[in-house]
Design an enzyme around this catalytic site. Structure first.
Site, mmCIF file in Angstrom:
data_model
loop_
_atom_site.group_PDB
_atom_site.id
_atom_site.type_symbol
_atom_site.label_atom_id
_atom_site.label_comp_id
_atom_site.label_asym_id
_atom_site.label_seq_id
_atom_site.Cartn_x
_atom_site.Cartn_y
_atom_site.Cartn_z
ATOM 1 N N SER A 67 21.181 34.180 -19.223
ATOM 2 C CA SER A 67 22.200 33.981 -20.126
ATOM 3 C C SER A 67 22.530 34.985 -21.213
ATOM 4 C CB SER A 67 21.905 32.507 -20.701
ATOM 5 O OG SER A 67 22.922 32.295 -21.701
ATOM 6 N N ASN B 204 24.900 25.940 -19.336
ATOM 7 C CA ASN B 204 26.392 26.052 -19.251
ATOM 8 C C ASN B 204 26.981 25.007 -19.359
ATOM 9 O OD1 ASN B 204 25.496 28.956 -18.496
ATOM 10 N ND2 ASN B 204 27.080 29.127 -16.711
#
Ligand code: NDP
Length: 475
Positions: free
Chosen positions: A134, A193
């Site tokens: 990420s 997410n």
């Protein structure tokens, strides 16, 4: 021209899109020699044109040379489009690898696919790591948050390298720790997410609310900066940046952007996997649904807009008065969204037997990743203080924040609904909280009886144990 390696490379990067290229350069920055390969040559040429490309990066133009250029046992990281391309790459690479080699697949893969791929790769004695990555392109380049899972035997082989390139959190710890077996790493990344979808939706709704009050983009950006002084959330920080961004002619860029928000599927993946675990993630789902709705622009939205001819939503009230309510409302909605994400992680840990370390996951997300924010320190502290904590909603810091913010959230949602302004994530956050705190979910009782009437599905009673069915034919 291919540059020749003097010594075999320590890691291979397969896939040179924005993420693979940035990770390759990041590894090189940290002193690791990197072999790179991309299926078509264009992205390799692009990498080679990077000014001052580190001598530690060695591009290859065919897979066999790429694999041959790696130090044994080999470590290959795959950063290609998720889905079928990952299987295609594995099919091509695996015959060239040997037992003891390690594959790290760092795309946004479905955790079930990762578990399946691990089984198949392990048949050849090759170890498999499915790692969440990420932080976007910039994070990959300067320090991502990494969530590796799969074959734990492979962790000692790659730990030093992965922790070296990872971001550091506020406590200075690397944002990369072992997550768990099988697809645990990718599951955790998917839910990162999912939280991101929920939080972005809440931010978008607050921005629209302020626009409906007549505030300028700069005024909204100032409010975001102000709230961010306490919340320290990366997404708030960059919201201020996008609100202030100007087009070439100096006008606000936002005013020229088509109102369509894309999605690559991890939000939907979060919702589906949460439902599979029997968990409602209605706040995160609102973020997914709103993006899908925005994409219906041509087919439905314009037609409906023209048919109903309604004015733009407008809200009454002073800017400062509303800003004073929007701050705590936003904070409470954020807290409810993060809590929802962590509850699903906890459930997955139990149902799949992964033994997820929730304080550590909060700590990994404390730097480098898109949802980094000070709330993660509170989450880490809450799970450290009580490892069997069932929901963050009972953790003292959350209780305080939610008690403070919910009255304001209620006012914001009510005003928005009356003005015809959609606020599905904030409304879902409020409904989630109101359902959780309700002494009696009357609606559930109604549904239980309806199910019993039409399908003999039975119901439970609140005055005695057991399962009951009423003979509805007697009226
Ligand atoms: P893309 O998702 O845009 O994928 C492009 C790369 O995939 C190119 O290298 C492309 O090769 C390769 N590829 C596609 N199909 C195949 C195939 N059949 N065989 C071999 N290679 C193939 O790149 P990103 O760098 O953005 O993302 C890589 C992964 O990381 C994805 O899973 C993405 O979801 C994930 N991710 C992305 C983030 C981001 O911010 N972009 C953040 C976190 C994760 P070619 O050039 O030959 O077409």
């Amino acid at each position: 021209m291919i540059r020749k390696t003097k010594a075999a490379c320590q890691i291979g990067m397969y896939g040179l899109g924005p993420m693979g290229r940035s990770l390759a350069l990041n590894f090189a920055d940290h002193g690791y020699s990197v072999a790179t390969y991309n299926f078509t040559a264009d992205l390799t040429w692009q990498l080679m044109s990077v000014p001052g490309l580190a001598s530690l990066v060695t591009p290859f133009f065919n897979e066999r040379d790429f694999v041959a250029g790696l130090r044994q046992p080999r470590t290959v990281m795959i950063m290609v489009k998720s889905g079928a391309p990952v299987d295609e790459v594995l099919d091509r690479l695996l015959p060239m690898l040997d037992p003891g080699d390690v594959i790290i697949e760092g795309g946004n893969s479905d955790f079930r696919d990762t578990a399946r791929r691990q089984r198949s790769v392990n048949e050849k004695g090759v170890m498999y790591i499915g790692s969440g990555v990420s932080g976007g392109e910039e994070g990959a380049r300067r320090g991502p948050s990494l969530m590796p899972g799969g074959n734990v035997e492979a962790w000692p082989v790659v730990k030093e390298m992965l922790q070296a390139i990872a971001a550091r959190n506020q406590q200075g710890r690397p944002c990369c720790e072992w997550i768990g077996p099988e697809g645990a790493g990718h599951f955790v990344k998917t839910h990162h997410n999912g939280i991101e979808y929920g939080v972005m939706q809440i931010i978008g709704e607050v921005c629209w609310f302020m626009r409906a009050l007549g505030m300028s983009n700069d005024e909204i950006a100032d409010a975001m900066d102000n709230w961010n002084e306490t919340l320290k959330a990366f997404l708030l920080e960059i919201t201020a940046d996008v609100l202030r961004a100007q087009d070439d002619d100096g006008s606000p860029l936002l005013d020229h952007v088509l109102d369509v928000a894309g999605a690559k599927g991890t939000g939907a993946g979060t919702v589906v996997s949460a439902l599979d675990l029997g968990q409602s993630v209605n706040i995160l789902a609102a973020g997914v649904a709103a993006r899908l709705m925005s994409k219906n622009r041509r087919r439905r939205r314009l037609e409906i807009r023209d048919l109903y001819q309604l004015p733009e939503p407008a809200l009454a009230g002073g800017h400062e008065e509303w800003a004073a309510k929007l701050g705590p409302a936003l904070e409470a909605a954020f807290a409810l969204a993060y809590a929802q994400g962590f509850t699903t992680l906890e459930e997955a840990s139990m149902q799949y037997g992964w033994g997820l370390n929730l304080p550590q996951i909060a700590s990994i997300w404390g730097g480098g990743c898109i949802i980094r924010a000070d709330i993660l320190n509170e989450i880490s502290a809450a799970y450290t203080a009580n490892p069997t904590l069932d929901t963050l909603l009972v953790a003292p810091a959350f209780v305080e924040c939610i008690r403070r913010g919910v009255p304001a959230l209620r006012e914001v949602v009510s005003a928005a609904v009356l003005a015809g302004l959609p606020v599905p994530a904030m409304n879902s956050a409020l409904s989630n909280f109101d359902s959780m705190r309700s002494p009696n979910l009357v609606l559930a009782g109604v549904i239980a009886l309806l199910r019993d009437l039409f399908g003999a599905h039975t119901f439970q009673r609140n005055d005695r144990p057991g399962v009951f069915h009423r003979d509805w034919s007697k009226g």
